[in-house]
Write a protein that holds these residues in place. Structure first.
Motif, PDB file in Angstrom:
ATOM      1  N   TYR A  34      -7.151 -13.453  14.278  1.00  0.00           N
ATOM      2  CA  TYR A  34      -6.980 -12.105  14.811  1.00  0.00           C
ATOM      3  C   TYR A  34      -7.865 -11.918  16.041  1.00  0.00           C
ATOM      4  CZ  TYR A  34      -4.874 -11.068  10.258  1.00  0.00           C
ATOM      5  OH  TYR A  34      -4.085 -11.071   9.141  1.00  0.00           O
ATOM      6  N   SER A  35      -7.583 -12.627  17.085  1.00  0.00           N
ATOM      7  CA  SER A  35      -8.393 -12.515  18.302  1.00  0.00           C
ATOM      8  C   SER A  35      -8.007 -11.251  19.073  1.00  0.00           C
ATOM      9  CB  SER A  35      -8.183 -13.753  19.180  1.00  0.00           C
ATOM     10  OG  SER A  35      -6.818 -13.865  19.523  1.00  0.00           O
ATOM     11  N   THR A  36      -8.775 -10.934  20.088  1.00  0.00           N
ATOM     12  CA  THR A  36      -8.473  -9.793  20.942  1.00  0.00           C
ATOM     13  C   THR A  36      -7.063  -9.955  21.492  1.00  0.00           C
ATOM     14  OG1 THR A  36     -10.797  -9.590  21.536  1.00  0.00           O
ATOM     15  CG2 THR A  36      -9.200  -8.536  23.007  1.00  0.00           C
ATOM     16  N   GLY A  37      -6.285  -8.881  21.404  1.00  0.00           N
ATOM     17  CA  GLY A  37      -4.901  -8.915  21.872  1.00  0.00           C
ATOM     18  C   GLY A  37      -3.883  -9.064  20.754  1.00  0.00           C
ATOM     19  N   THR A  38      -4.344  -9.320  19.536  1.00  0.00           N
ATOM     20  CA  THR A  38      -3.429  -9.405  18.400  1.00  0.00           C
ATOM     21  C   THR A  38      -2.787  -8.041  18.178  1.00  0.00           C
ATOM     22  OG1 THR A  38      -4.769 -11.101  17.338  1.00  0.00           O
ATOM     23  CG2 THR A  38      -3.260  -9.883  15.927  1.00  0.00           C
ATOM     24  N   ALA A  39      -1.465  -8.010  18.021  1.00  0.00           N
ATOM     25  CA  ALA A  39      -0.748  -6.755  17.811  1.00  0.00           C
ATOM     26  C   ALA A  39      -0.728  -6.388  16.333  1.00  0.00           C
ATOM     27  CB  ALA A  39       0.676  -6.867  18.336  1.00  0.00           C
ATOM     28  N   PHE A  40      -1.058  -5.136  16.046  1.00  0.00           N
ATOM     29  CA  PHE A  40      -1.002  -4.602  14.690  1.00  0.00           C
ATOM     30  C   PHE A  40       0.155  -3.608  14.650  1.00  0.00           C
ATOM     31  CE2 PHE A  40      -5.255  -6.232  14.942  1.00  0.00           C
ATOM     32  CZ  PHE A  40      -5.421  -6.822  13.703  1.00  0.00           C
ATOM     33  N   THR A  41       1.339  -4.129  14.343  1.00  0.00           N
ATOM     34  CA  THR A  41       2.549  -3.313  14.387  1.00  0.00           C
ATOM     35  C   THR A  41       3.024  -2.875  13.007  1.00  0.00           C
ATOM     36  OG1 THR A  41       3.869  -5.333  14.395  1.00  0.00           O
ATOM     37  CG2 THR A  41       3.325  -4.354  16.541  1.00  0.00           C
ATOM     38  N   THR A  53       0.868  -3.566   6.884  1.00  0.00           N
ATOM     39  CA  THR A  53       0.539  -4.810   6.183  1.00  0.00           C
ATOM     40  C   THR A  53      -0.405  -5.675   7.012  1.00  0.00           C
ATOM     41  OG1 THR A  53       2.708  -4.758   5.137  1.00  0.00           O
ATOM     42  CG2 THR A  53       1.523  -6.844   5.056  1.00  0.00           C
ATOM     43  N   ALA A  54      -0.180  -5.745   8.307  1.00  0.00           N
ATOM     44  CA  ALA A  54      -1.050  -6.544   9.175  1.00  0.00           C
ATOM     45  C   ALA A  54      -2.472  -5.997   9.168  1.00  0.00           C
ATOM     46  CB  ALA A  54      -0.496  -6.572  10.593  1.00  0.00           C
ATOM     47  N   SER A  55      -2.604  -4.674   9.214  1.00  0.00           N
ATOM     48  CA  SER A  55      -3.939  -4.063   9.184  1.00  0.00           C
ATOM     49  C   SER A  55      -4.612  -4.259   7.834  1.00  0.00           C
ATOM     50  CB  SER A  55      -3.864  -2.574   9.508  1.00  0.00           C
ATOM     51  OG  SER A  55      -3.564  -2.396  10.863  1.00  0.00           O
ATOM     52  N   VAL A  56      -3.864  -4.119   6.752  1.00  0.00           N
ATOM     53  CA  VAL A  56      -4.425  -4.326   5.420  1.00  0.00           C
ATOM     54  C   VAL A  56      -4.937  -5.755   5.284  1.00  0.00           C
ATOM     55  CG1 VAL A  56      -3.835  -4.505   2.962  1.00  0.00           C
ATOM     56  CG2 VAL A  56      -3.109  -2.513   4.273  1.00  0.00           C
ATOM     57  N   ASP A  57      -4.140  -6.730   5.707  1.00  0.00           N
ATOM     58  CA  ASP A  57      -4.561  -8.138   5.643  1.00  0.00           C
ATOM     59  C   ASP A  57      -5.822  -8.369   6.469  1.00  0.00           C
ATOM     60  OD1 ASP A  57      -2.384  -8.643   4.020  1.00  0.00           O
ATOM     61  OD2 ASP A  57      -1.179  -9.551   5.626  1.00  0.00           O
ATOM     62  N   TYR A  58      -5.854  -7.782   7.658  1.00  0.00           N
ATOM     63  CA  TYR A  58      -7.002  -7.939   8.548  1.00  0.00           C
ATOM     64  C   TYR A  58      -8.271  -7.369   7.918  1.00  0.00           C
ATOM     65  CZ  TYR A  58      -9.903  -7.433  12.738  1.00  0.00           C
ATOM     66  OH  TYR A  58     -10.920  -7.490  13.647  1.00  0.00           O
ATOM     67  N   PHE A  59      -8.190  -6.126   7.448  1.00  0.00           N
ATOM     68  CA  PHE A  59      -9.368  -5.497   6.859  1.00  0.00           C
ATOM     69  C   PHE A  59      -9.801  -6.189   5.570  1.00  0.00           C
ATOM     70  CE2 PHE A  59      -8.306  -1.545   9.367  1.00  0.00           C
ATOM     71  CZ  PHE A  59      -9.463  -1.560  10.126  1.00  0.00           C
ATOM     72  N   ARG A  60      -8.864  -6.636   4.761  1.00  0.00           N
ATOM     73  CA  ARG A  60      -9.239  -7.361   3.543  1.00  0.00           C
ATOM     74  C   ARG A  60     -10.030  -8.609   3.885  1.00  0.00           C
ATOM     75  NH1 ARG A  60      -3.885  -6.806  -0.125  1.00  0.00           N
ATOM     76  NH2 ARG A  60      -4.463  -4.817  -1.058  1.00  0.00           N
TER      77      ARG A  60
END
Length: 124
Positions: free
Chosen positions: A29-36, A39-46
């Motif tokens: 999840y580097s800078t520029g990764t799209a959170f559309t 689910t993507a945000s949940v995975d990232y925060f977990r």
């Protein structure tokens, strides 16, 4: 092929494993990764908040195409509570020129039905 790890898996400590996992997460999840999607945000925060021992508020600051500008852990609390100051979240959003942001609040004590937590999530 040469193995990535410098030591055998049984020789690594928990802190080394967590540090390597954090590097892998930062790469994924580097800078520029799209959170559309949510689910993507949940995975990232977990992945980012796994193993934390105190409550905290973390924020993804995004541009107008919902791409990651920066991740910040803004507020830290105890094992059972954390105080949030909306003006500080907005200060960071303005600092990074963010068009959007996503907040995350962890529960290391696994007490998800705390009355203050429920009322604060209803305010958001």
């Amino acid at each position: 092929m040469k193995p990535y790890f410098k030591s055998e898996p049984s020789e690594r400590t928990n802190s080394q494993i967590l540090a390597e996992a954090e590097l892998a997460n930062d790469y994924r999840y580097s800078t520029g990764t799209a959170f559309t999607s949510s689910t993507a945000s949940v995975d990232y925060f977990r992945a980012k908040l796994a193993g934390r021992k105190r409550e905290m508020i973390a924020v993804e600051f995004l541009n107008n195409q919902h791409q990651l500008l920066v991740y910040e852990e803004i507020f830290y609390g105890s094992i059972a509570c954390v105080s949030v100051h909306p003006r500080e979240i907005m200060r960071f959003a303005l600092k990074y020129n963010a068009a959007a942001f996503i907040l995350c609040h962890n529960h290391p004590s696994f007490w998800r039905n705390h009355p203050e937590s429920i009322s604060s999530s209803r305010l958001a």
